[in-house]
Write an enzyme that holds these catalytic residues in place. Structure first.
Site, PDB file in Angstrom:
ATOM      1  N   HIS A   1       0.898  -0.868   0.342  1.00 48.07           N
ATOM      2  CA  HIS A   1      -0.376   0.004  -0.047  1.00 48.07           C
ATOM      3  C   HIS A   1       0.518   1.602  -0.050  1.00 48.07           C
ATOM      4  CE1 HIS A   1       0.084  -0.442   4.862  1.00 48.07           C
ATOM      5  NE2 HIS A   1       0.647   1.024   3.904  1.00 48.07           N
TER       6      HIS A   1
ATOM      7  N   ASP B   1       0.148  -7.931   1.221  1.00 46.79           N
ATOM      8  CA  ASP B   1       0.449  -6.179   1.763  1.00 46.79           C
ATOM      9  C   ASP B   1       2.352  -5.948   1.988  1.00 46.79           C
ATOM     10  OD1 ASP B   1       0.500  -3.567   1.287  1.00 46.79           O
ATOM     11  OD2 ASP B   1      -0.362  -3.486   3.483  1.00 46.79           O
TER      12      ASP B   1
ATOM     13  N   ASN C   1       5.076   5.163   9.359  1.00 50.29           N
ATOM     14  CA  ASN C   1       6.270   4.169   9.297  1.00 50.29           C
ATOM     15  C   ASN C   1       5.692   2.649   9.004  1.00 50.29           C
ATOM     16  OD1 ASN C   1       5.779   5.562  12.889  1.00 50.29           O
ATOM     17  ND2 ASN C   1       7.732   3.986  12.116  1.00 50.29           N
ATOM     18  N   SER C   2       4.632   2.834   8.392  1.00 47.00           N
ATOM     19  CA  SER C   2       3.992   0.848   7.144  1.00 47.00           C
ATOM     20  C   SER C   2       5.968   1.188   6.437  1.00 47.00           C
ATOM     21  CB  SER C   2       3.168   1.973   6.217  1.00 47.00           C
ATOM     22  OG  SER C   2       1.567   2.538   7.175  1.00 47.00           O
TER      23      SER C   2
ATOM     24  N   THR D   1       2.783  -2.708   9.497  1.00 47.81           N
ATOM     25  CA  THR D   1       2.087  -2.307   8.242  1.00 47.81           C
ATOM     26  C   THR D   1       1.190  -1.357   8.528  1.00 47.81           C
ATOM     27  OG1 THR D   1       2.450  -4.824   7.730  1.00 47.81           O
ATOM     28  CG2 THR D   1       0.222  -3.636   7.355  1.00 47.81           C
ATOM     29  N   ALA D   2       0.095  -1.418   9.572  1.00 49.08           N
ATOM     30  CA  ALA D   2      -1.328  -0.755  10.318  1.00 49.08           C
ATOM     31  C   ALA D   2      -1.230  -0.845  11.656  1.00 49.08           C
ATOM     32  CB  ALA D   2      -1.833  -1.412   9.707  1.00 49.08           C
TER      33      ALA D   2
END
Length: 397
Positions: A134, A164, A237-238, A254-255
């Protein structure tokens, strides 16, 4: 003789009285000399360590190695900036430009869109990076900024929306490389660091612990096996690194779960083992090949078990079967409960997805099914998983 016995009795009485007083008011005076030495300057070289002596050493392990871990891992964490060109109405139509003119943009009908920001991790000396799909999805240009200030253009090697994970490639010399850890070495309560570039303020290190392992059912991706951490993870930070106390990469951030957009102490990272498998497939084949049998799974509801009086308590309910798919051709039906695949117990949708995905297409798999009161063994020839990802929040298998 009587006199001597009287003196002895009085002496014993005095000694006992002294011992009673010392035991009551000064018990430390009765300890052995070596215990005084241990209490004042620590254990002698030949003595076994005590809990009191081990405590300062444990404190040192909890503080100093974290800074050492950050110094070891941080140089390999980069900032990833992406750009997209927004397509304007009438692009490529000469009549549109004749009547309305060129309204800014790049002269080809497209306009610069706002830049996206994320992080990445250098995992090989020849320039391969791990990040999130993403972060780079739909990007026309990708720029990577290293910790030493170098800015390099990156190419997208491949991406896997179902996990992802994305892999980038840069060409440069003297690249810092992070050491890959393993999920098997990660435990709940372990200290971890999250390294990335939140809000574009620059490289930032935050600390926390592993809050949980194997998080799934979040609707973030099809194949979920997240590491949950309370280390602060914020926008930007992703794609960054989650590292252990030794500085080894254990996850790709990731999230977050947030009601405000900022960190609330619940963040999720893709385990390094999964990211490494996806990276290998993307570099080798440009895609990830997974097994698929064409069913719609759902978690087994206790009410369903009770209503249909099933003699099982664990499994995955099949709510739909794709017409002419592998499962349909093998005879699976809606209402069946998958309890085993290739002899391996299946207790959740995530387990079913990952187990089937790991089977090579063309393999004949033995599926253990509970159909009402009847236990069946059905052979399904696993097919190749279609490229198009299933609808978010409703994964199909």
């Amino acid at each position: 003789m009587r006199r001597i016995w009287l003196i002895f009795s009085q002496a014993v009485t005095v000694v006992v009285a002294i011992l009673f007083v010392l035991t009551t008011f000064k018990p430390q005076w009765l300890e052995r000399p070596e215990r005084w030495w241990q209490a004042s300057v620590g254990p002698s070289p030949s003595a076994a360590p005590s809990l009191q002596v081990a405590a300062p050493a444990a404190a040192s392990v909890a503080t100093q190695p974290l800074s050492a871990a950050a110094q070891r891992a941080a140089p390999a964490v980069v900032s990833v900036t992406t750009s997209k060109h927004a397509r304007s109405a009438g692009q490529g139509d000469p009549w549109f430009h004749y009547f309305f003119g060129q309204r800014g943009g790049r002269g080809d009908g497209s306009q610069e869109a706002p830049e996206g920001l994320g992080s990445g991790v250098i995992v090989s000396a020849d320039g391969y990076l791990l990040t999130n799909n993403h972060v780079v999805e739909g990007a026309d240009g990708i720029t990577v900024r290293l910790s030493d200030g170098r800015e390099l253009n990156a190419t997208l090697v491949g991406a896997d929306p179902e996990t992802d994970v994305a892999v980038l490639k840069i060409n440069a010399e003297r690249l810092p490389v992070i050491t890959l850890g393993s999920l098997s070495q990660v435990h709940v309560g372990d200290a971890v660091l999250a390294i990335g570039n939140p809000f574009n303020v620059g490289q930032t290190v935050t600390s926390g612990i592993v809050s949980a392992l194997g998080r799934s059912g979040l609707g973030l991706s099809t194949f979920e096996n997240f590491i949950q951490t309370d280390a602060a993870i914020n926008p930007g930070n992703s794609g960054g690194a989650l590292v252990d106390a030794a500085g080894n990469l254990v996850g790709i951030n990731t999230a977050i779960y947030s009601r405000s957009g900022g960190s609330m102490g619940i963040g999720f990272a893709i385990p390094v083992d999964l990211a490494r498998q996806v990276m290998s497939s993307l570099i080798k084949d440009g895609q990830v090949t997974r097994g698929w049998m064409g069913v719609q799974p759902r978690e087994l509801d206790p009410d369903f078990v009770q209503s249909f009086k099933l003699p099982i308590s664990e499994g995955v309910l099949i709510t739909g079967v794709l017409q002419d798919g592998p499962a349909s051709q093998a005879g699976l039906k809606p209402g069946d409960v998958v309890v085993r695949i290739q002899g391996q117990p299946v207790r959740s949708v995530s387990e079913l997805l990952s187990t089937v995905a790991a089977i090579a297409p063309g393999t004949e798999a033995l599926i253990g099914v509970q159909r009402g009161e009847q236990a069946l063994e059905i052979k399904v020839t696993i097919a190749k998983r279609p490229k198009a990802p299933p609808r978010r929040g409703s994964p199909g298998e």
